[in-house]
Motif scaffolding. Structure first.
Motif, mmCIF file in Angstrom:
data_model
loop_
_atom_site.group_PDB
_atom_site.id
_atom_site.type_symbol
_atom_site.label_atom_id
_atom_site.label_comp_id
_atom_site.label_asym_id
_atom_site.label_seq_id
_atom_site.Cartn_x
_atom_site.Cartn_y
_atom_site.Cartn_z
ATOM 1 N N ALA A 64 0.859 -1.178 0.000
ATOM 2 C CA ALA A 64 0.000 0.000 0.000
ATOM 3 C C ALA A 64 0.901 1.235 0.000
ATOM 4 C CB ALA A 64 -0.880 0.004 1.245
ATOM 5 N N TYR A 65 0.371 2.354 -0.468
ATOM 6 C CA TYR A 65 1.156 3.596 -0.416
ATOM 7 C C TYR A 65 0.192 4.763 -0.271
ATOM 8 C CZ TYR A 65 -0.027 4.177 -5.394
ATOM 9 O OH TYR A 65 -0.701 4.306 -6.579
ATOM 10 N N ALA A 66 0.733 5.899 0.119
ATOM 11 C CA ALA A 66 -0.076 7.110 0.267
ATOM 12 C C ALA A 66 -1.347 6.834 1.074
ATOM 13 C CB ALA A 66 -0.420 7.706 -1.096
ATOM 14 N N VAL A 67 -1.198 6.044 2.134
ATOM 15 C CA VAL A 67 -2.359 5.639 2.930
ATOM 16 C C VAL A 67 -2.955 6.858 3.642
ATOM 17 C CG1 VAL A 67 -3.160 4.140 4.801
ATOM 18 C CG2 VAL A 67 -1.336 3.364 3.257
ATOM 19 N N GLY A 68 -4.193 7.127 3.363
ATOM 20 C CA GLY A 68 -4.874 8.253 4.002
ATOM 21 C C GLY A 68 -4.604 9.599 3.361
ATOM 22 N N ASN A 69 -3.716 9.637 2.359
ATOM 23 C CA ASN A 69 -3.454 10.950 1.768
ATOM 24 C C ASN A 69 -3.224 10.947 0.268
ATOM 25 O OD1 ASN A 69 -0.757 10.110 1.388
ATOM 26 N ND2 ASN A 69 -0.224 10.749 3.468
ATOM 27 N N HIS A 70 -3.771 9.983 -0.437
ATOM 28 C CA HIS A 70 -3.593 9.980 -1.892
ATOM 29 C C HIS A 70 -4.450 11.074 -2.529
ATOM 30 C CE1 HIS A 70 -3.628 8.695 -6.110
ATOM 31 N NE2 HIS A 70 -2.504 8.075 -5.830
ATOM 32 N N ARG A 71 -3.877 11.717 -3.524
ATOM 33 C CA ARG A 71 -4.505 12.901 -4.129
ATOM 34 C C ARG A 71 -5.796 12.635 -4.886
ATOM 35 N NH1 ARG A 71 0.965 15.399 -6.750
ATOM 36 N NH2 ARG A 71 1.790 16.362 -4.870
ATOM 37 N N HIS A 72 -6.043 11.395 -5.203
ATOM 38 C CA HIS A 72 -7.308 11.123 -5.884
ATOM 39 C C HIS A 72 -8.484 11.101 -4.901
ATOM 40 C CE1 HIS A 72 -5.447 9.232 -9.797
ATOM 41 N NE2 HIS A 72 -5.174 10.503 -9.663
ATOM 42 N N THR A 73 -8.186 11.097 -3.605
ATOM 43 C CA THR A 73 -9.250 11.032 -2.598
ATOM 44 C C THR A 73 -10.243 12.187 -2.718
ATOM 45 O OG1 THR A 73 -7.599 10.004 -1.135
ATOM 46 C CG2 THR A 73 -9.694 10.663 -0.138
ATOM 47 N N PRO A 74 -9.792 13.451 -2.711
ATOM 48 C CA PRO A 74 -10.781 14.539 -2.763
ATOM 49 C C PRO A 74 -11.568 14.552 -4.070
ATOM 50 C CG PRO A 74 -8.534 15.391 -3.040
ATOM 51 C CD PRO A 74 -8.410 13.955 -2.629
ATOM 52 N N GLU A 75 -10.967 14.067 -5.128
ATOM 53 C CA GLU A 75 -11.649 14.018 -6.424
ATOM 54 C C GLU A 75 -12.825 13.039 -6.368
ATOM 55 O OE1 GLU A 75 -8.689 13.383 -9.485
ATOM 56 O OE2 GLU A 75 -10.222 12.817 -10.935
ATOM 57 N N ILE A 76 -12.559 11.885 -5.765
ATOM 58 C CA ILE A 76 -13.636 10.901 -5.606
ATOM 59 C C ILE A 76 -14.716 11.465 -4.687
ATOM 60 C CG2 ILE A 76 -14.213 8.580 -4.767
ATOM 61 C CD1 ILE A 76 -11.189 7.853 -5.281
ATOM 62 N N GLU A 77 -14.295 12.058 -3.581
ATOM 63 C CA GLU A 77 -15.258 12.599 -2.611
ATOM 64 C C GLU A 77 -16.120 13.688 -3.239
ATOM 65 O OE1 GLU A 77 -12.727 11.770 1.537
ATOM 66 O OE2 GLU A 77 -12.675 13.769 0.614
ATOM 67 N N GLU A 78 -15.499 14.558 -4.031
ATOM 68 C CA GLU A 78 -16.269 15.649 -4.632
ATOM 69 C C GLU A 78 -17.325 15.113 -5.597
ATOM 70 O OE1 GLU A 78 -14.011 18.950 -6.259
ATOM 71 O OE2 GLU A 78 -15.593 19.364 -7.725
ATOM 72 N N GLN A 79 -16.900 14.231 -6.475
ATOM 73 C CA GLN A 79 -17.836 13.753 -7.502
ATOM 74 C C GLN A 79 -18.933 12.881 -6.895
ATOM 75 O OE1 GLN A 79 -17.848 14.856 -10.640
ATOM 76 N NE2 GLN A 79 -16.089 16.159 -10.169
ATOM 77 N N LEU A 80 -18.576 12.009 -5.984
ATOM 78 C CA LEU A 80 -19.619 11.198 -5.340
ATOM 79 C C LEU A 80 -20.499 12.077 -4.465
ATOM 80 C CD1 LEU A 80 -17.867 7.798 -4.445
ATOM 81 C CD2 LEU A 80 -19.457 8.305 -6.324
#
Lengths: 346, 346, 346, 346
Positions: free
Chosen positions: C203-219
């Motif tokens: 695993a990498y970037a656990v809890g802070n991967h940059r695609h997270t806010p993108e997914i959160e915004e669109q969903l």
């Protein structure tokens, strides 16, 4: 307890030295040299060593090192070891060089193939070529051992009995070699990225790979005459392992059994060379992680050629394992100490 | 010298038992059981063992075996071990079962998930669940040890301190697991062909993998209450290695350091569980070939979840290594004997 | 014929754009931008294109480019596209940005996660998030399209129907994602060397991967409320492919068939989203080289969770393919043009 | 529209035929023959074809088939095609056989190497060896085409200009070939399991691989004399791709440029053979998924040998792609139709 220093301990060969020496009963690593990771904890560079190695990476000051250890392994780029050794150093400490600096007796051949000036050609006559199965006695008394290349070890061991016994026409000898990617080192190069290597295969350095003159020189000693041959390396999508496929015309008709006897004569008592049974061919996986070289051959009556195959783990028998085998010989230890690594499958 | 028999020595877990026990100072394999390769030389089945193991594969007659050895490892399909054990056998020999037959205390759960009838449920109460770090004392006196599953070992060890200390809401626990292909065994199935697995990844047995109740039962003991959770296995194109990623809501706000202390409390003295440093996450390659389980975690303040990651080699700590660790405990040996295998990298 | 310019044509996503557009009937690449390979023949950078692409790599001067082409794809690091666009450029040419510069509407979120200052936030309101299946109509009239991330596309498409229809408790949504290595790009980094990635998983970037806010915004748009979730990416030893495994609590009891109807409602008419049959789970290999996203799900009655799985090729639907799909929409072409790439197996 | 039937559509070569023909403008598959998956939906056998192919697998009744289609591809084990063809069939339908049944003109050679009795040797004189670049004109009028083997295509195309122009001593020709694992087919064999192939490399069928006489026969035609050579295949841990490395003594001194001219003479106008630039060597990845054969060579002045390297995708130019190329020729279509598949990288 033999005190060991490693210059270049954070390359793949250096890492393998650490793995093997950590399990060695009579040796202790005192110095983890690494310029590129200076002062970093060794286990932060190779996390497999977490809670196993506590030391930090040290600068590779050979003068200090020579005072503190009994043997130095140099797992460094070409040209470094030859710039470090001198009479004073060699009087204090034994050196096992994993680079090519002391492998070729003729300095002009070295400089032609490696395109660098040799810094201490005066030690070339003294340096012993560390192919244990062939130069065992000389190694025992050596101060400076040139540890053979990975392709070279596999290529030479596979052909040696045939050449030594004059069974093949050495003019016809062709070596087609395949290697896993750890042979290319841990440097950050696009060519070695996962996506470039995976699902891919290619030849490289066709006609000009630097291991060629090393193979030619050593097999030439066995033949008692100069040998010029083709050696073609290939890159294979796997981490470890070298497989060589060698082709040569037989000088006269011989049976499988006769040739098998020749191989057994040279390797029957050898721990780390396994001559396989008839119709069983070497696979790199069967030697992975171990110091074995597996060898097999097939006689093709249609073409009167013999096809010899050899396999080893390029980081073990092709580098760090053989280096430790050399150390064991140089210090009068059991040659197998630390090297009874059972191949891992799968 | 402990005399060892292996029933099912030619599967991948059996092969790994042979690799490990061959390097074990106090044990000697007397019986290489294999019905599928009966009378074939063991080294013809696993050529890595050429010139290391000379024995041939033998039939797995447990009565004879019980007379000749001190401990039997059963590395066989579900249902076989439970059909072999009886009081007489257990009075003569210790049994370490690598199958699931004695892992679940409730026979109805076993029969529901494995869809076979249990042949000797009378030994379930006696069987000890062989997760050494958790059941060490019980294992020492056991006659019959149920060696945990590969996914299970990794999943339980990673979550155990959190569950035991009541730090997480066990209702929210989700385990997303990834495994190399050796976990699928050496059977000839299209799904496990190189071309089907390579360059591919998939989930399988979603919601119904058999290791689920085993994880639930053991973590339930730690929690002191029943646990029902999601466990999803995935197949990854690599030979060895399991990585689990676990998610759970924290019951209350805790810092990284507080949780780290909890992990250190349980594993600080453990040889084979390494709690990694902050921001370092487990990678399967760093434990390959070894008996280690590497564990790390991250607290996500945005969601108030903790993400725990664990990695082990499914054939070592996930199977054969843990089995030998159990044997060491059962025979009063140093728990580490034969298991100081340094992870191989790369 | 649509004239196309690519800025960043020699990264993996750029290379895939070239592969796809070369087979596109209505588009022609006029400009192979690449600073790192300036003036080198494109086919010397990607030898698969030998005798297919004759052009050389050009500097990426956007003013000149805007005069010569109808659409520019920017397959460049974060921050570059936003430093290039201005009103004049946008009045002349359409832009499809494969970086993250215009994906997040809230500039402070962008700057927090990407840690760079946004150079042209004034265009954020206008930029259209180019997830074709969801924003099709808006894309048709866009001048500036923010092409979604690879993880994001797979994560959003897999969860979208559930979120949009209010079937799941979005607070419980967890996304465990696995990616092939081409997602890490063609930069020369030790972490991405063959020997570091092969036979490994992490695993990498656990809890802070940059695609997270993108997914959160669109969903979040789909849910009509803010969503905060866990997203954990993992690196897998394969070139291409993303697999996501998503977990969420169902708000109420629903059957497989009811949920299947919901997925069919959203994707039944979609060419590039395939909702698989019951008990068939996505595998990355089945979509390799194609623009498909394969989706499947399982309801776990024991935990009342739904587990959704999605798979796509990160370089196609996760990057270049979706970019071309956007181009087709923006220019009024058949959405499928150039994209009827049949997945390659094995 | 050419109506196509495939007998053996569910092997890897059959699957690749389906992939290629599905994108062919002038052909339509009418019959997905597969005994092993009878009545199963084709897309359940190859899930990449979900929502692309709706048909079910059919029995391979060649009489019925001959009435319904214009051409039959047989992608079946050796011996099947020769048991199916007869004059009546051939009068109704063209046959492209991907097996070896009609590749060797001398039935005794076939029976010696394949160890089966040929069922219809009477059609051997008529059958055309379908190596398009060499037999183009004959193929155009053929009723029965013997599609070449994968190793064979690569081996012959690489050496052909040298042999045809008499540049090499054919007695010295050695072919060392490396293949991805899809060449071994989709049968469930332990040897082809992921864990056996991954991280492994080996030679096999040394001195007796069945593609040997096929190479010898075809190169013999080019030489105008009988050729006997060494051909050694190796298994490589990748799905697709063949790389051959060929060695031969040059009859007289020639320059790189002179030899390059010879290769250009034969392949300069060929779409699907790419003669690479000086010092660029073929890599299997650069042709993956395409119908290209990439060829390059190096002259070694030290040994007076030429080393020729060739690479192709064994399932495309080495099987299904070449079969479709043959179909195009036989039906007077553009030879490239359906085959302008751009190699996929990475």
């Amino acid at each position: 307890m033999i005190k060991v220093g490693i210059i270049g301990s954070t390359g793949y060969a250096g890492g393998e030295l650490v793995r093997i020496l950590t399990g060695h009963k009579n040796a202790e690593i005192k110095w983890y040299g690494s310029r590129s990771h200076l002062d970093k904890k060794y286990a932060d560079v190779y996390r497999n060593m977490f809670q196993i190695v506590d030391a930090a990476c040290m600068d590779d000051d050979i003068e200090t090192l020579a005072e503190q250890v009994d043997v130095i392994f140099t797992a460094t780029p070409q040209g470094l070891c030859s710039s470090l050794v001198n009479e004073e150093i060699l009087s204090k400490v034994k050196i096992i060089d994993l680079s090519a600096d002391f492998r070729l007796k003729d300095v002009s051949v070295y400089e032609k193939w490696y395109k660098i000036t040799h810094k201490s050609p005066q030690f070339l006559p003294e340096a012993v070529y560390g192919l244990c199965e062939i130069n065992r006695e000389k190694i025992k008394n050596a101060r400076l051992v040139a540890n053979p290349g990975c392709y070279t070890t596999c290529s030479i061991l596979s052909a040696y009995p045939l050449v030594k016994e004059g069974l093949i026409d050495t003019d016809t000898l062709i070596i087609d070699a395949k290697s896993g990617t750890s042979g290319a080192g841990r440097g950050a190069k696009i060519d070695n990225l996962f996506c470039e290597v995976n699902e891919n295969m290619k030849a490289y350095a066709v006609g000009n790979h630097r291991h060629t003159p090393e193979i030619e020189e050593q097999l030439g000693y066995a033949a008692g005459e100069e040998i010029v041959l083709n050696f073609t390396p290939h890159l294979v999508p796997m981490n470890r392992g070298i497989l060589v496929t060698e082709y040569a015309k037989l000088k006269k008709e011989v049976t499988y059994e006769e040739v098998k006897k020749v191989y057994d004569k040279y390797y029957g008592e050898e721990k780390f060379v396994r001559v396989l049974e008839k119709n069983v061919y070497p696979e790199t996986k069967w030697v992975e992680g171990s110091n074995y070289t597996d060898i097999s051959f097939q006689i093709d009556e249609r073409t009167n050629r013999i096809i010899v195959m050899g396999a080893l783990d390029n980081l073990v028998k092709g580098a760090a394992g053989q280096a430790v085998q050399n150390m064991n010989l140089m210090f009068g230890l059991d040659e197998k100490e630390g090297l009874e690594l059972i191949p891992m499958f799968p």
